[in-house]
Write a protein that holds these residues in place. Structure first.
Motif, PDB file in Angstrom:
ATOM      1  N   PHE A 142      14.901 -35.904 -21.116  1.00 50.67           N
ATOM      2  CA  PHE A 142      15.989 -35.447 -21.981  1.00 50.67           C
ATOM      3  C   PHE A 142      16.946 -34.625 -21.121  1.00 50.67           C
ATOM      4  CE2 PHE A 142      12.245 -35.995 -24.645  1.00 50.67           C
ATOM      5  CZ  PHE A 142      12.732 -36.786 -25.672  1.00 50.67           C
ATOM      6  N   THR A 143      18.165 -35.099 -20.979  1.00 46.16           N
ATOM      7  CA  THR A 143      19.138 -34.424 -20.135  1.00 46.16           C
ATOM      8  C   THR A 143      19.572 -33.102 -20.773  1.00 46.16           C
ATOM      9  OG1 THR A 143      21.056 -35.445 -21.177  1.00 46.16           O
ATOM     10  CG2 THR A 143      19.999 -36.657 -19.364  1.00 46.16           C
ATOM     11  N   PRO A 144      20.048 -32.148 -19.972  1.00 44.38           N
ATOM     12  CA  PRO A 144      20.592 -30.923 -20.552  1.00 44.38           C
ATOM     13  C   PRO A 144      21.722 -31.205 -21.537  1.00 44.38           C
ATOM     14  CG  PRO A 144      20.253 -30.648 -18.193  1.00 44.38           C
ATOM     15  CD  PRO A 144      20.014 -32.097 -18.496  1.00 44.38           C
ATOM     16  N   GLU A 145      22.546 -32.215 -21.249  1.00 54.59           N
ATOM     17  CA  GLU A 145      23.671 -32.533 -22.125  1.00 54.59           C
ATOM     18  C   GLU A 145      23.194 -32.972 -23.510  1.00 54.59           C
ATOM     19  OE1 GLU A 145      24.795 -32.233 -18.136  1.00 54.59           O
ATOM     20  OE2 GLU A 145      23.309 -33.639 -18.984  1.00 54.59           O
ATOM     21  N   SER A 146      22.036 -33.639 -23.565  1.00 52.74           N
ATOM     22  CA  SER A 146      21.535 -34.111 -24.859  1.00 52.74           C
ATOM     23  C   SER A 146      21.006 -32.973 -25.721  1.00 52.74           C
ATOM     24  CB  SER A 146      20.434 -35.152 -24.640  1.00 52.74           C
ATOM     25  OG  SER A 146      19.240 -34.555 -24.157  1.00 52.74           O
ATOM     26  N   LYS A 147      20.744 -31.816 -25.106  1.00 50.33           N
ATOM     27  CA  LYS A 147      20.215 -30.657 -25.836  1.00 50.33           C
ATOM     28  C   LYS A 147      21.260 -29.573 -26.074  1.00 50.33           C
ATOM     29  CE  LYS A 147      16.962 -30.469 -22.620  1.00 50.33           C
ATOM     30  NZ  LYS A 147      15.783 -30.058 -21.819  1.00 50.33           N
ATOM     31  N   ARG A 148      22.334 -29.607 -25.321  1.00 53.44           N
ATOM     32  CA  ARG A 148      23.294 -28.511 -25.361  1.00 53.44           C
ATOM     33  C   ARG A 148      24.062 -28.498 -26.682  1.00 53.44           C
ATOM     34  NH1 ARG A 148      25.088 -28.984 -20.388  1.00 53.44           N
ATOM     35  NH2 ARG A 148      23.620 -27.408 -19.647  1.00 53.44           N
ATOM     36  N   LEU A 153      15.815 -34.004 -31.016  1.00 52.27           N
ATOM     37  CA  LEU A 153      14.447 -34.350 -31.362  1.00 52.27           C
ATOM     38  C   LEU A 153      13.740 -34.892 -30.126  1.00 52.27           C
ATOM     39  CD1 LEU A 153      12.436 -34.626 -33.779  1.00 52.27           C
ATOM     40  CD2 LEU A 153      13.249 -36.998 -33.988  1.00 52.27           C
ATOM     41  N   ILE A 154      12.627 -34.254 -29.729  1.00 45.26           N
ATOM     42  CA  ILE A 154      11.900 -34.714 -28.546  1.00 45.26           C
ATOM     43  C   ILE A 154      10.511 -35.255 -28.873  1.00 45.26           C
ATOM     44  CG2 ILE A 154      13.187 -33.170 -27.004  1.00 45.26           C
ATOM     45  CD1 ILE A 154      10.644 -31.410 -26.859  1.00 45.26           C
ATOM     46  N   ALA A 155       9.967 -34.954 -30.066  1.00 44.53           N
ATOM     47  CA  ALA A 155       8.686 -35.509 -30.481  1.00 44.53           C
ATOM     48  C   ALA A 155       8.647 -35.584 -31.994  1.00 44.53           C
ATOM     49  CB  ALA A 155       7.524 -34.663 -29.964  1.00 44.53           C
ATOM     50  N   ASP A 161      14.794 -41.681 -32.713  1.00 49.00           N
ATOM     51  CA  ASP A 161      15.854 -41.282 -31.771  1.00 49.00           C
ATOM     52  C   ASP A 161      15.353 -41.162 -30.332  1.00 49.00           C
ATOM     53  OD1 ASP A 161      17.646 -41.137 -33.910  1.00 49.00           O
ATOM     54  OD2 ASP A 161      17.143 -39.045 -34.306  1.00 49.00           O
ATOM     55  N   GLY A 162      14.411 -42.006 -29.964  1.00 50.17           N
ATOM     56  CA  GLY A 162      13.914 -41.976 -28.596  1.00 50.17           C
ATOM     57  C   GLY A 162      12.978 -40.829 -28.294  1.00 50.17           C
ATOM     58  N   SER A 163      12.465 -40.176 -29.346  1.00 53.99           N
ATOM     59  CA  SER A 163      11.527 -39.068 -29.146  1.00 53.99           C
ATOM     60  C   SER A 163      10.132 -39.606 -28.845  1.00 53.99           C
ATOM     61  CB  SER A 163      11.492 -38.178 -30.388  1.00 53.99           C
ATOM     62  OG  SER A 163      11.025 -38.898 -31.516  1.00 53.99           O
ATOM     63  N   ILE A 172       9.280 -31.780 -33.015  1.00 59.23           N
ATOM     64  CA  ILE A 172       9.664 -30.795 -32.008  1.00 59.23           C
ATOM     65  C   ILE A 172      11.102 -31.080 -31.593  1.00 59.23           C
ATOM     66  CG2 ILE A 172       9.097 -29.690 -29.814  1.00 59.23           C
ATOM     67  CD1 ILE A 172       6.313 -30.920 -30.003  1.00 59.23           C
ATOM     68  N   PHE A 173      11.919 -30.033 -31.644  1.00 57.95           N
ATOM     69  CA  PHE A 173      13.304 -30.124 -31.210  1.00 57.95           C
ATOM     70  C   PHE A 173      13.507 -29.201 -30.011  1.00 57.95           C
ATOM     71  CE2 PHE A 173      13.174 -30.916 -35.743  1.00 57.95           C
ATOM     72  CZ  PHE A 173      14.038 -31.976 -35.943  1.00 57.95           C
ATOM     73  N   ALA A 174      14.432 -29.566 -29.144  1.00 53.84           N
ATOM     74  CA  ALA A 174      14.820 -28.707 -28.024  1.00 53.84           C
ATOM     75  C   ALA A 174      16.322 -28.500 -28.065  1.00 53.84           C
ATOM     76  CB  ALA A 174      14.413 -29.331 -26.695  1.00 53.84           C
ATOM     77  N   THR A 175      16.745 -27.289 -27.707  1.00 55.01           N
ATOM     78  CA  THR A 175      18.177 -27.014 -27.651  1.00 55.01           C
ATOM     79  C   THR A 175      18.489 -26.064 -26.516  1.00 55.01           C
ATOM     80  OG1 THR A 175      20.126 -26.302 -28.916  1.00 55.01           O
ATOM     81  CG2 THR A 175      18.094 -25.053 -29.263  1.00 55.01           C
ATOM     82  N   ILE A 176      19.706 -26.182 -26.001  1.00 55.01           N
ATOM     83  CA  ILE A 176      20.286 -25.218 -25.065  1.00 55.01           C
ATOM     84  C   ILE A 176      21.511 -24.642 -25.767  1.00 55.01           C
ATOM     85  CG2 ILE A 176      21.383 -24.887 -22.821  1.00 55.01           C
ATOM     86  CD1 ILE A 176      19.726 -27.284 -21.816  1.00 55.01           C
ATOM     87  N   LEU A 177      21.498 -23.347 -25.989  1.00 52.90           N
ATOM     88  CA  LEU A 177      22.501 -22.714 -26.838  1.00 52.90           C
ATOM     89  C   LEU A 177      23.181 -21.575 -26.092  1.00 52.90           C
ATOM     90  CD1 LEU A 177      23.262 -23.306 -29.835  1.00 52.90           C
ATOM     91  CD2 LEU A 177      21.890 -21.316 -30.440  1.00 52.90           C
ATOM     92  N   ASP A 178      24.500 -21.531 -26.176  1.00 51.58           N
ATOM     93  CA  ASP A 178      25.244 -20.498 -25.464  1.00 51.58           C
ATOM     94  C   ASP A 178      26.531 -20.171 -26.223  1.00 51.58           C
ATOM     95  OD1 ASP A 178      25.163 -18.791 -23.237  1.00 51.58           O
ATOM     96  OD2 ASP A 178      26.513 -20.050 -22.069  1.00 51.58           O
ATOM     97  N   GLY A 179      26.950 -18.923 -26.085  1.00 53.35           N
ATOM     98  CA  GLY A 179      28.247 -18.522 -26.630  1.00 53.35           C
ATOM     99  C   GLY A 179      28.307 -18.586 -28.136  1.00 53.35           C
ATOM    100  N   GLU A 180      29.370 -19.202 -28.650  1.00 55.65           N
ATOM    101  CA  GLU A 180      29.625 -19.219 -30.081  1.00 55.65           C
ATOM    102  C   GLU A 180      28.962 -20.386 -30.802  1.00 55.65           C
ATOM    103  OE1 GLU A 180      33.817 -19.085 -30.661  1.00 55.65           O
ATOM    104  OE2 GLU A 180      34.047 -17.076 -29.786  1.00 55.65           O
ATOM    105  N   GLN A 181      28.181 -21.178 -30.100  1.00 57.23           N
ATOM    106  CA  GLN A 181      27.509 -22.300 -30.737  1.00 57.23           C
ATOM    107  C   GLN A 181      26.533 -21.796 -31.806  1.00 57.23           C
ATOM    108  OE1 GLN A 181      25.786 -23.827 -27.130  1.00 57.23           O
ATOM    109  NE2 GLN A 181      27.352 -25.386 -26.874  1.00 57.23           N
TER     110      GLN A 181
END
Length: 240
Positions: A142-148, A153-155, A161-163, A172-181
């Motif tokens: 799962f690329t960083p872009e797909s989580k940002r 969904l990763i499992a 969705d390819g999990s 199980i979900f993964a996220t990369i979150l920053d700023g005003e998101q």
């Protein structure tokens, strides 16, 4: 209105986790594991283990056996080498996630693929919905872009969705979150959530969490994740 009852939102601070220091391994146990036992922290729904492991170069876990457990590894840094009795062999790096269904029984080993650099990963155990299924293995990237800025969904129990496909009514979900998101995730009746911060900082339902912290959520209709500061987070949506 934000619920602050102990039943609805339980904070698990990083520093309160179980600790195992073995020289070659530095591990933090969110739930009771091995020699660490706390009756308050045994499991949450089908979620049984979240271990944050750091292994020095050239070292690792020798061949050992598991049964009747869904084992998910989420690599945060370095290279994790996996071999098992099913004939699977792989080297996992940041963004790679693996699922091993131990089922009726499987043996495997996990080593740091590098002789010098550490490997850092989360190992997750989830009770399966049925015992003694045929062991199986799966991995994906799962690329960083797909989580940002989104919950990727990763499992899931249906591999949507390819999990990765896990044998339990858990997602199980993964996220990369920053700023005003800001992210929202609805929780259906009878379900709870476990939020594990892998790195960075953010707020979940108004509660500030740092790297290694977790939030156990029950009797809430929605999660709100916001005010991230380079946060990488796993969200478990679980049947309780």
């Amino acid at each position: 209105m934000l619920k602050l009852s102990l039943d609805a939102l339980q904070i698990r601070k990083s520093a309160t986790r179980g600790l195992a220091e073995h020289g070659w391994l530095s591990s933090r146990h969110t739930f009771s594991f091995a020699s660490y036992y706390d009756p308050r922290y045994v499991s949450f729904g089908p979620l049984r283990v979240i271990n944050e492991d750091k292994v020095i170069g050239g070292q690792g876990f020798g061949t050992h056996s598991h049964s009747n457990m869904e084992i998910v590894s989420y690599v945060l840094g370095g290279a994790l080498e996996h071999k098992d009795s099913m004939g699977t062999g792989s080297v996992l790096r940041y963004g790679d996630v693996q699922r091993m269904s131990a089922g009726s029984g499987v043996s495997h080993s996990e080593f740091n693929h590098s002789a010098s650099d550490p490997v850092h990963f989360l190992q997750i155990w989830i009770f399966p919905e049925a015992e003694n299924i045929a062991p199986s293995y799966e991995e994906t990237h799962f690329t960083p872009e797909s989580k940002r800025g989104q919950l990727r969904l990763i499992a899931s129990p249906d591999g949507a969705d390819g999990s990765l496909h896990i044998h339990q009514d858990a997602r199980i979900f993964a996220t990369i979150l920053d700023g005003e998101q800001k992210l929202h995730h609805a929780l259906a009746a009878g379900r709870g959530a476990y939020v594990q911060v892998a790195r960075g900082q953010l707020q979940v339902n108004g509660i500030t969490l740092e790297a290694g912290d977790a939030l156990q959520v029950s009797d809430e209709a929605q999660l709100t994740l916001e005010n991230g500061n380079d946060a990488e987070v796993l969200v478990f949506d679980l049947k309780l």
